[in-house]
Design a protein around this motif. Sequence first.
Motif, short mmCIF file in Angstrom:
data_model
loop_
_atom_site.label_atom_id
_atom_site.label_comp_id
_atom_site.label_asym_id
_atom_site.label_seq_id
_atom_site.Cartn_x
_atom_site.Cartn_y
_atom_site.Cartn_z
N PHE A 120 0.83 -1.01 0.05
CA PHE A 120 -0.10 -0.03 -0.09
C PHE A 120 0.72 1.02 0.13
O PHE A 120 1.68 1.33 0.85
N ARG A 121 0.73 2.10 -1.00
CA ARG A 121 1.12 3.27 -1.10
C ARG A 121 0.28 4.70 -1.35
O ARG A 121 -0.30 4.30 -2.43
N HIS A 122 0.15 5.72 -0.77
CA HIS A 122 -0.54 6.91 -1.23
C HIS A 122 0.41 7.57 -1.98
O HIS A 122 0.57 8.60 -1.65
N GLU A 123 0.06 7.06 -3.40
CA GLU A 123 1.04 7.62 -4.62
C GLU A 123 -0.11 8.33 -5.21
O GLU A 123 -1.53 7.90 -5.34
N ARG A 124 0.29 9.02 -6.25
CA ARG A 124 -0.56 9.54 -7.15
C ARG A 124 -1.20 8.48 -8.04
O ARG A 124 -0.08 7.75 -8.78
N ARG A 129 0.22 2.40 -11.68
CA ARG A 129 0.69 2.89 -10.39
C ARG A 129 -0.79 3.08 -9.37
O ARG A 129 -1.60 3.89 -9.84
N TYR A 130 -0.96 2.02 -8.45
CA TYR A 130 -1.94 2.00 -7.61
C TYR A 130 -1.41 2.10 -6.29
O TYR A 130 -0.60 2.19 -5.77
N ARG A 131 -2.68 2.20 -5.36
CA ARG A 131 -2.61 2.63 -4.01
C ARG A 131 -2.51 1.37 -3.23
O ARG A 131 -1.93 1.14 -2.09
N VAL A 265 19.75 5.29 -7.94
CA VAL A 265 20.09 5.17 -6.46
C VAL A 265 18.82 4.48 -5.58
O VAL A 265 19.06 4.04 -4.64
N ARG A 266 17.54 4.36 -6.26
CA ARG A 266 16.51 3.78 -5.61
C ARG A 266 16.00 4.79 -4.37
O ARG A 266 16.97 5.36 -3.77
N GLY A 267 14.84 4.58 -4.00
CA GLY A 267 14.22 5.43 -3.01
C GLY A 267 14.54 5.19 -1.55
O GLY A 267 14.20 6.13 -0.88
P1 AMP Z 1 9.81 -0.83 -5.29
O1 AMP Z 1 9.18 -1.61 -3.92
O2 AMP Z 1 9.33 0.68 -5.15
O3 AMP Z 1 11.13 -1.14 -5.39
O4 AMP Z 1 9.05 -1.39 -6.20
C1 AMP Z 1 9.09 -2.71 -6.83
C2 AMP Z 1 8.03 -2.74 -8.03
O5 AMP Z 1 6.91 -2.68 -7.58
C3 AMP Z 1 8.32 -1.82 -9.01
O6 AMP Z 1 9.25 -1.91 -10.16
C4 AMP Z 1 6.99 -1.85 -9.73
O7 AMP Z 1 6.87 -2.79 -10.75
C5 AMP Z 1 5.81 -2.25 -8.52
N1 AMP Z 1 5.35 -1.26 -7.88
C6 AMP Z 1 5.77 -0.32 -7.07
N2 AMP Z 1 4.87 0.80 -6.53
C7 AMP Z 1 3.77 0.35 -7.42
C8 AMP Z 1 2.42 1.12 -7.32
N3 AMP Z 1 1.92 2.17 -6.78
N4 AMP Z 1 1.60 0.48 -8.00
C9 AMP Z 1 1.98 -0.67 -9.03
N5 AMP Z 1 3.15 -1.31 -9.01
C10 AMP Z 1 4.05 -0.64 -8.06
#
Ligand code: AMP
Length: 453
Positions: A120-124, A129-131, A265-267
Amino acid sequence: MEKKKTKKKEVPVSVKGMHDIYGEDFYRYQGFIEKASEVAMYYGFTPIETPTLEDEAVFTSGVGKNTDIVEKEMYELKTKGGSHLVLRPEGSAAVMRAYLENGMQSWPHPVMFYYSGNFFRHERSQKGRYRQFKQFGLESLGSSKSIMDAIIIHTTMTVLCAAGLKDLTIEINSIGGEDSREKYLKELTSYYRKNINDMPTAEQKRLKTNPLRLLDSKDPKMIAINEDAPDSISSLTPADRQHFKEVLEYLEELEIPYVINNHLVRGLDYYTRTVFEIYQGEPKKKESEENGESKKDDENENTNQEGSARIALAAGGRYDNLSESLGSKKNVPGVGVAIGIDRILMLDDAKKLTPKLVKKPKVYFIQIGFEAKLKSLHIIEILRKAHIPIKQTLNKDSLSAQLGLAEKLEIPYCIIFGQKECLDNNVIIRNMETHKQDTVNIDDLKDHLKTLK
Ligand code: AMP
């Protein structure tokens, strides 16, 4: 008297950025997860499931307070008892928490896990890209060896290939361990300080909290400044450099195409040494070749030669300091990846992977009238025990409508059970291709079912 206006109750809808998954889509998700789990199992990973809710410290300490995920995107809640919990935004910190909590230090190392679930992430929210989204993840805990980085990347590539994806490239970089990072951060900060007057206010603030993130800023001014920013590889200590060199050698040995991206660098704070992202299509063009015009508008996204946005399908890296950030006295090196399932299934070349459990219905069961319906439950039980998957419509009573539906669904046989059959203790079995019908006594049904093709 004037009638009191009653306000029409609105039917609730799903939360923005969160979706219902059903029908064919459900099977596609399930099929992917089964296939990915099978691949991971062959490489020596075992399953783990951690809770959806975690103590917020798992992420504030593990991922880092100044990261986008923790600062802006976490769904937080306070329980009645006063605990601060969050809906998990990512998997690695939670798996490390589970490792430390469950005494896995005494297990043979490395401890290799795979998992899948909702994050779960409160993103746009937008396409891809989903929440609430689904990830399939791999984590290896307790090994600092470069071969483990390669195994994580190799397993990920095998999963993506098994899902039918072609034309994959991995963008990779090394941000080094603590010593390299210290040296690099000094260089980077001094470079940005020289350019501070050209930097947007938000980025000037970020320089104090998370200078590494400035490197993948999407702001056009920053993109121009970043063109000449020092790269992390030049600051690597000999040991970090050797580790990175070995990872690249493994990739070459495995013929996995890679591109070194100095700005990757990744987040998250916990990354050390190797960081990578996997994309489909052409690798990222150097910013200098793009005349400073980039359409990047979020992390996990970059542009290809045509300038269209590409989104990362999977991303990961090494996290050698995560255990200590979580309070462990002992260092537990680790490396992992998260594959974005939603993003993979969105692609045109993603294979339709059918889950093992799902079988096409072989029999369309038609029951007409109350008596037949009453007795039909026993017949369904005979079919279940014979492992015959069925489809049934309980609301339609017309025989022709039900036969029509069975034909439309291409189900090979119909069992017809009406009033008369019910009285005679029979069922009619209709072959939908030849239209031949057999009347079979219910007591003989079990044996007769064996003769159906
Ligand atoms: P992260 O955990 O940010 O390293 O993301 C790993 C992978 O998860 C990404 O490369 C995307 O494929 C997927 N991902 C991350 N955030 C989202 C999101 N909000 N919605 C859908 N897929 C996501």
